[in-house]
Design an enzyme around this catalytic site. Structure first.
Site, PDB file in Angstrom:
ATOM      1  N   LYS A   1     -25.626 -15.567  -6.992  1.00 15.72           N
ATOM      2  CA  LYS A   1     -26.555 -14.449  -6.913  1.00 15.72           C
ATOM      3  C   LYS A   1     -26.045 -13.510  -5.819  1.00 15.72           C
ATOM      4  CE  LYS A   1     -31.415 -13.256  -6.982  1.00 15.72           C
ATOM      5  NZ  LYS A   1     -31.336 -12.081  -6.143  1.00 15.72           N
TER       6      LYS A   1
ATOM      7  N   TYR B   1     -21.883  -8.559 -15.072  1.00 14.66           N
ATOM      8  CA  TYR B   1     -22.455  -9.801 -15.611  1.00 14.66           C
ATOM      9  C   TYR B   1     -23.288  -9.633 -16.875  1.00 14.66           C
ATOM     10  CZ  TYR B   1     -26.163  -8.482 -12.217  1.00 14.66           C
ATOM     11  OH  TYR B   1     -27.091  -7.814 -11.476  1.00 14.66           O
TER      12      TYR B   1
ATOM     13  N   CYS C   1     -27.016   0.448  35.133  1.00 18.23           N
ATOM     14  CA  CYS C   1     -26.620   1.395  36.174  1.00 18.23           C
ATOM     15  C   CYS C   1     -27.800   2.090  36.845  1.00 18.23           C
ATOM     16  CB  CYS C   1     -25.661   2.432  35.609  1.00 18.23           C
ATOM     17  SG  CYS C   1     -26.473   3.591  34.497  1.00 18.23           S
TER      18      CYS C   1
ATOM     19  N   CYS D   1     -21.668   4.643  33.264  1.00 18.63           N
ATOM     20  CA  CYS D   1     -22.362   3.352  33.208  1.00 18.63           C
ATOM     21  C   CYS D   1     -21.357   2.263  32.825  1.00 18.63           C
ATOM     22  CB  CYS D   1     -23.483   3.429  32.177  1.00 18.63           C
ATOM     23  SG  CYS D   1     -24.273   1.840  31.913  1.00 18.63           S
TER      24      CYS D   1
ATOM     25  N   ARG E   1     -30.755   0.912 -10.709  1.00 15.65           N
ATOM     26  CA  ARG E   1     -31.848   0.228 -11.376  1.00 15.65           C
ATOM     27  C   ARG E   1     -33.141   1.043 -11.302  1.00 15.65           C
ATOM     28  NH1 ARG E   1     -35.930  -3.262  -9.838  1.00 15.65           N
ATOM     29  NH2 ARG E   1     -36.580  -4.649 -11.504  1.00 15.65           N
TER      30      ARG E   1
ATOM     31  N   CYS F   1     -28.870   5.217  27.613  1.00 19.28           N
ATOM     32  CA  CYS F   1     -28.389   5.562  28.939  1.00 19.28           C
ATOM     33  C   CYS F   1     -27.361   6.674  28.738  1.00 19.28           C
ATOM     34  CB  CYS F   1     -27.734   4.347  29.596  1.00 19.28           C
ATOM     35  SG  CYS F   1     -26.891   4.790  31.115  1.00 19.28           S
TER      36      CYS F   1
ATOM     37  N   ASP G   1     -25.646 -10.497  -3.384  1.00 16.04           N
ATOM     38  CA  ASP G   1     -26.682  -9.749  -2.676  1.00 16.04           C
ATOM     39  C   ASP G   1     -26.304  -8.280  -2.537  1.00 16.04           C
ATOM     40  OD1 ASP G   1     -29.035  -9.303  -1.429  1.00 16.04           O
ATOM     41  OD2 ASP G   1     -28.496 -10.246   0.461  1.00 16.04           O
TER      42      ASP G   1
ATOM     43  N   LYS H   1     -33.125 -19.451  -4.820  1.00 13.09           N
ATOM     44  CA  LYS H   1     -32.799 -18.743  -3.576  1.00 13.09           C
ATOM     45  C   LYS H   1     -32.564 -19.726  -2.445  1.00 13.09           C
ATOM     46  CE  LYS H   1     -34.554 -14.717  -2.842  1.00 13.09           C
ATOM     47  NZ  LYS H   1     -34.209 -13.313  -2.680  1.00 13.09           N
TER      48      LYS H   1
ATOM     49  N   GLU I   1     -24.228 -18.814 -12.003  1.00 15.11           N
ATOM     50  CA  GLU I   1     -23.475 -17.737 -11.352  1.00 15.11           C
ATOM     51  C   GLU I   1     -23.972 -17.587  -9.926  1.00 15.11           C
ATOM     52  OE1 GLU I   1     -23.898 -14.005 -13.494  1.00 15.11           O
ATOM     53  OE2 GLU I   1     -23.834 -15.104 -15.369  1.00 15.11           O
TER      54      GLU I   1
ATOM     55  N   SER J   1     -35.841  -7.955 -13.215  1.00 16.66           N
ATOM     56  CA  SER J   1     -35.469  -8.759 -12.050  1.00 16.66           C
ATOM     57  C   SER J   1     -35.607 -10.227 -12.445  1.00 16.66           C
ATOM     58  CB  SER J   1     -36.324  -8.393 -10.849  1.00 16.66           C
ATOM     59  OG  SER J   1     -37.662  -8.645 -11.136  1.00 16.66           O
ATOM     60  N   LEU J   2     -35.463 -11.117 -11.510  1.00 13.94           N
ATOM     61  CA  LEU J   2     -35.491 -12.543 -11.815  1.00 13.94           C
ATOM     62  C   LEU J   2     -36.621 -13.218 -11.058  1.00 13.94           C
ATOM     63  CD1 LEU J   2     -31.673 -13.213 -11.372  1.00 13.94           C
ATOM     64  CD2 LEU J   2     -32.912 -13.244 -13.543  1.00 13.94           C
TER      65      LEU J   2
ATOM     66  N   CYS K   1     -31.801   2.510  33.042  1.00 14.67           N
ATOM     67  CA  CYS K   1     -30.769   1.676  32.442  1.00 14.67           C
ATOM     68  C   CYS K   1     -30.658   0.379  33.245  1.00 14.67           C
ATOM     69  CB  CYS K   1     -29.434   2.417  32.449  1.00 14.67           C
ATOM     70  SG  CYS K   1     -28.045   1.358  32.011  1.00 14.67           S
TER      71      CYS K   1
ATOM     72  N   ASP L   1       0.839  -1.197   0.000  1.00 11.53           N
ATOM     73  CA  ASP L   1       0.000   0.000   0.000  1.00 11.53           C
ATOM     74  C   ASP L   1       0.873   1.246   0.000  1.00 11.53           C
ATOM     75  OD1 ASP L   1      -1.962  -1.803   0.205  1.00 11.53           O
ATOM     76  OD2 ASP L   1      -2.752  -1.126   2.146  1.00 11.53           O
TER      77      ASP L   1
ATOM     78  N   ASP M   1       0.708   4.195  -2.618  1.00 15.23           N
ATOM     79  CA  ASP M   1       0.436   5.582  -2.231  1.00 15.23           C
ATOM     80  C   ASP M   1       1.512   6.516  -2.767  1.00 15.23           C
ATOM     81  OD1 ASP M   1      -1.777   4.720  -0.946  1.00 15.23           O
ATOM     82  OD2 ASP M   1      -0.930   4.793   1.074  1.00 15.23           O
TER      83      ASP M   1
ATOM     84  N   LYS N   1     -28.702 -19.161 -16.072  1.00 17.44           N
ATOM     85  CA  LYS N   1     -29.070 -18.439 -17.291  1.00 17.44           C
ATOM     86  C   LYS N   1     -28.880 -19.343 -18.508  1.00 17.44           C
ATOM     87  CE  LYS N   1     -27.408 -14.139 -15.247  1.00 17.44           C
ATOM     88  NZ  LYS N   1     -26.343 -13.131 -15.183  1.00 17.44           N
TER      89      LYS N   1
HETATM   90  S1  IVH Z   1     -28.831 -11.176 -14.033  1.00 16.78           S
HETATM   91  C1  IVH Z   1     -32.383 -10.118 -16.544  1.00 16.78           C
HETATM   92  N1  IVH Z   1     -26.933 -12.177 -12.520  1.00 16.78           N
HETATM   93  O1  IVH Z   1     -30.553 -10.235  -8.653  1.00 16.78           O
HETATM   94  C2  IVH Z   1     -31.161 -10.436 -15.786  1.00 16.78           C
HETATM   95  N2  IVH Z   1     -28.562 -10.785 -11.516  1.00 16.78           N
HETATM   96  O2  IVH Z   1     -33.412 -10.760  -8.319  1.00 16.78           O
HETATM   97  C3  IVH Z   1     -31.168  -9.869 -14.430  1.00 16.78           C
HETATM   98  N3  IVH Z   1     -28.237 -10.394  -9.131  1.00 16.78           N
HETATM   99  O3  IVH Z   1     -31.750  -7.290 -10.114  1.00 16.78           O
HETATM  100  C4  IVH Z   1     -29.902  -9.814 -13.741  1.00 16.78           C
HETATM  101  N4  IVH Z   1     -26.415 -11.595  -8.925  1.00 16.78           N
HETATM  102  O4  IVH Z   1     -29.480  -7.193  -8.911  1.00 16.78           O
HETATM  103  C5  IVH Z   1     -28.034 -11.402 -12.568  1.00 16.78           C
HETATM  104  N5  IVH Z   1     -25.196 -13.084 -11.278  1.00 16.78           N
HETATM  105  C6  IVH Z   1     -26.281 -12.327 -11.345  1.00 16.78           C
HETATM  106  C7  IVH Z   1     -26.808 -11.676 -10.211  1.00 16.78           C
HETATM  107  C8  IVH Z   1     -27.956 -10.900 -10.338  1.00 16.78           C
HETATM  108  C9  IVH Z   1     -27.281 -10.810  -8.303  1.00 16.78           C
HETATM  109  C10 IVH Z   1     -29.354  -9.522  -8.725  1.00 16.78           C
HETATM  110  C11 IVH Z   1     -29.637  -8.371  -9.660  1.00 16.78           C
HETATM  111  C12 IVH Z   1     -31.078  -8.508 -10.060  1.00 16.78           C
HETATM  112  C13 IVH Z   1     -31.607  -9.367  -8.946  1.00 16.78           C
HETATM  113  C14 IVH Z   1     -32.833 -10.108  -9.395  1.00 16.78           C
END
Ligand code: IVH
Length: 672
Positions: A117, A232, A418, A438, A138, A433, A119, A320, A115, A84-85, A415, A35, A39, A296
């Site tokens: 997922k 991704y 104390c 304390c 998004r 508190c 969070d 999930k 892949e 979304s999925l 409290c 580091d 720097d 996918k």
């Molecule tokens: S693909 C249409 N790939 O999960 C394709 N999403 O529940 C949509 N997420 O909004 C996204 N890991 O924020 C994709 N490897 C991954 C992901 C991923 C996390 C999230 C993403 C999406 C949400 C859907």
């Protein structure tokens, strides 16, 4: 001219070197230099750029944090919806999904990409000519918010990608990348602890913290919080670019994006299922949180055939992982006092096995949460445990096997440790508190007091302080100054020399200035900067102790909330006594009263928009040095609104109220 050509070359070489090391560190997690060395390179570049400001380009590694705080985010429409999925929770659902894919496509030999997922939150990055030009959240899927300045601070996001690199990866010069922005577990933990120490509300999980971080109006805050980005998706004009998803991921990686390495191209659902099971077991070991696996369809042509339903594609699905949870009885609630005095309700449960451990306690967060859950003692509750987060009560269960409890949960008036009356400041969720002595708060209070940026008592860490507290040698910060060598020698692992070192450190701390002592008291909302302003304004501890809420609000950046907290602190006789003892011990109680100008005394300013010649901080300092005060919001009490370019709602409000609106020239004149 020759000199500048020389500088140009040097700068270009340095930038390339720095980018390479950023890539090794932030994308590959494989640094090759320390580091310190890194720097040094950065400083060298900064120095050169300062000497040749005309050579600064927006994609220079020094320019990740730039621009001034904004007043809001601009809405941007996505090139194509950010979907979304659909979720599944069982192997059976997954098989159903596969069946539909087979039916709709009319084929059975389908390749899938598995892949993690991640969070976090999804994010779109726009590149024109290989330069990052846009970062958009998004939002509702159709329109998001422009968070470009914040996204630029994320080190794993390339600010620019050289033409040959893109070419080599097979990516066009103008493109869009979508992926997941997240906060690693370690950063989450550290930042939350810091917030807790400073009396700020903590975040429930890294995802919420990420969302709060990327939407900071001041991007320098985002920069401090170390977010990470995994790519991704690759689009051009809203359409998938490559013919196979697997290729997309490889190409993104070749272009220098961080792509998650835990991915797999598979031919069958058996393989998908084994990937899912494998990661269910290993997920805890990842440095970030995942909540499942995304599957996918690999071929883009097949994806297009399958299309979408409502908000989710038919060509992908999220498996999930079940939240690790269980149902058990709430036996009692006890209130735990944290380092800042915050009272947290803890559920005492009938022991229940969750994910391999026995859970006996879970957090109920705060009184609002108790109310939201409608929970009573004797209820059966759902308890969840995720990652390394503390178990929490997520809901009350009610059916014929699980009758409701009847006993209300009492909120303590005193409290539990104390006995001091607890306080709930208006507009806040937590009870606290406020007794500085304390015992529950003691460890945190003393560690804060002794820490580097405060009284700087080197060696006074957790293990020493814990021993001191356990032996009853230290009951408050003033007791530190009564410690003798004999006391220290009675502790584990203390010899004459180490005991003397600590005593020397304690003695040295007496030379530190007043503002450190003020900061060290651990008054809620009084951070380093506020402590400095307080010290400069009052010039002595005595004057600060006797200041009223009104007088305190004359101090820079001190509003009613901070002022009340200070008055409350000194209103407690035990705190007064403690401060008196610190004075007797010889700590600095006098400081230099900063002589501020008087030209703008009593005048309140609001800054808005971008100023041409000053940063916000510089303008603020100028006004404050002349005796004026700068506040954040426009009201009838505002005397002047200094408007730069792109001034927004504050300017509108100023006009509405008929306030004096001035530009920076006039500000300079007023401040003299
Ligand atoms: S693909 C249409 N790939 O999960 C394709 N999403 O529940 C949509 N997420 O909004 C996204 N890991 O924020 C994709 N490897 C991954 C992901 C991923 C996390 C999230 C993403 C999406 C949400 C859907």
């Amino acid at each position: 001219m020759a000199a500048s050509k020389d500088a140009e070359k040097k700068i270009a070489a340095l930038r390339e070197k720095i980018r390479h090391h950023e890539y090794l560190y932030y994308v590959l997690d494989r640094p090759e230099i320390s580091d310190f060395e890194f720097d040094k390179l950065m400083q060298e570049l900064q120095q050169l750029e300062a000497e040749h400001p005309s050579l600064i380009t927006p994609d220079s590694p020094t320019q990740r944090v730039g621009g001034k705080p904004r007043e809001g985010f601009v809405k941007v429409r996505h090139s194509s919806p950010m979907l979304s999925l659909d979720n599944t929770y069982s192997e059976e659902d997954l098989r159903d999904w596969e069946r539909r894919v087979h039916e709709l496509s009319g084929r059975k030999d389908v390749d899938y990409v598995c892949e993690l997922k991640l969070d976090g939150m999804s994010l779109s990055l726009g590149y024109d000519d290989g330069q990052l030009v846009r970062g958009v959240t998004r939002g509702d899927g159709t329109t998001g918010e422009d968070v470009t300045l914040n996204v630029r601070t994320v080190r794993s996001v390339p600010l620019s990608i050289p033409e040959d690199k893109l070419k080599h990866a097979g990516i066009p010069a103008d493109f869009e990348v979508r992926g997941e922005l997240l906060m690693p577990k370690a950063a989450f933990k550290k930042l939350n602890e810091e917030r807790e120490r400073n009396g700020l509300a903590t975040f429930a999980n890294p995802r919420n913290f990420t969302a709060g971080t990327v939407r900071q109006l001041d991007a320098s805050i985002t920069a401090q919080r170390r977010l990470d980005f995994f790519a991704y998706m690759l689009l051009q004009n809203g359409h998938t670019y490559f013919d196979r998803h697997w290729k997309t991921l490889d190409a993104l990686e070749a272009a220098g994006f961080k792509v998650n390495s835990h991915r797999k191209l598979v031919r069958s659902m058996e393989e998908v299922w084994s990937f899912i099971q494998q990661w269910e077991e290993k997920r805890e070991s990842l440095p970030y949180e995942i909540d499942g696996i995304v599957v996918k369809v690999d071929r883009t042509s097949l994806q297009d055939e399958l299309g979408f339903t409502g908000k989710a594609p038919r060509w992908a699905i999220a498996y999930k992982y079940a939240a690790r949870g269980g149902i058990t009885k709430l036996e009692n609630v006890r209130w735990q006092v944290g380092r800042t005095g915050k009272l947290t309700p803890v559920a005492e449960l009938s022991p229940v096995a969750i994910g391999g451990t026995t859970v006996r306690n879970a957090t109920l967060h705060n009184v609002d949460e108790i109310e939201r859950l409608g929970v009573k003692i004797g209820d059966y509750v759902q308890v969840e445990r995720g990652g390394d987060v503390i178990p929490k009560v997520s809901k009350v269960v009610e059916d014929k096997d699980h009758p409701r409890g009847t006993k209300e949960i009492d909120i303590p008036e005193k409290c539990p440790v104390c006995g001091t009356k607890v306080v709930r400041t208006e507009g806040e969720v937590d009870y606290r508190c406020v007794n500085a002595n304390c015992p529950a708060k003691l460890l945190g209070t003393i560690l804060h007091f002794a820490s580097r940026g405060v009284m700087n008592i080197d060696g006074m860490g957790e293990s020493l302080v814990t021993q001191l507290i356990e032996r009853g040698l230290v009951k408050n910060v003033a007791d530190i100054y009564d410690l003798s060598k004999k006391d220290l020698l009675s502790l584990e692992r203390f010899a004459d020399k180490s005991a003397q070192n600590i005593l020397d450190e304690i003695e040295n701390s007496k030379t530190l200035p007043l503002e450190r002592v003020i900061y060290g008291l651990g008054i809620r909302f009084v951070g380093e900067r506020t402590a400095q302003f307080l010290g400069e304004h009052f010039g002595s501890m005595e004057a600060l102790e006797d200041a009223s809420v009104e007088e305190l609000q004359d101090v820079n950046e001190v509003g009613p909330r901070i002022a009340e907290s200070i008055v409350e602190f000194f209103g407690n006789p035990a705190n007064r006594k403690l401060v008196e003892r610190l004075g007797q011990a010889g700590l600095a109680f006098k400081g230099k009263k900063k002589e501020r100008g008087t030209k703008l005394a009593g005048k309140t300013f609001v800054l808005t928009g971008t100023l041409a010649h000053y940063t916000r901080d510089e303008a603020k300092k100028m006004i404050e040095d002349a005796g004026g005060k700068v506040t954040g919001s426009v009201s009838k009490k505002t005397d002047y609104v200094v408007a730069g370019t792109d001034a927004g709602s504050k300017l509108d409000k100023a006009k509405e109220l008929g306030l004096a609106v001035i530009d920076e020239r006039e500000m300079e004149k007023l401040a003299g």
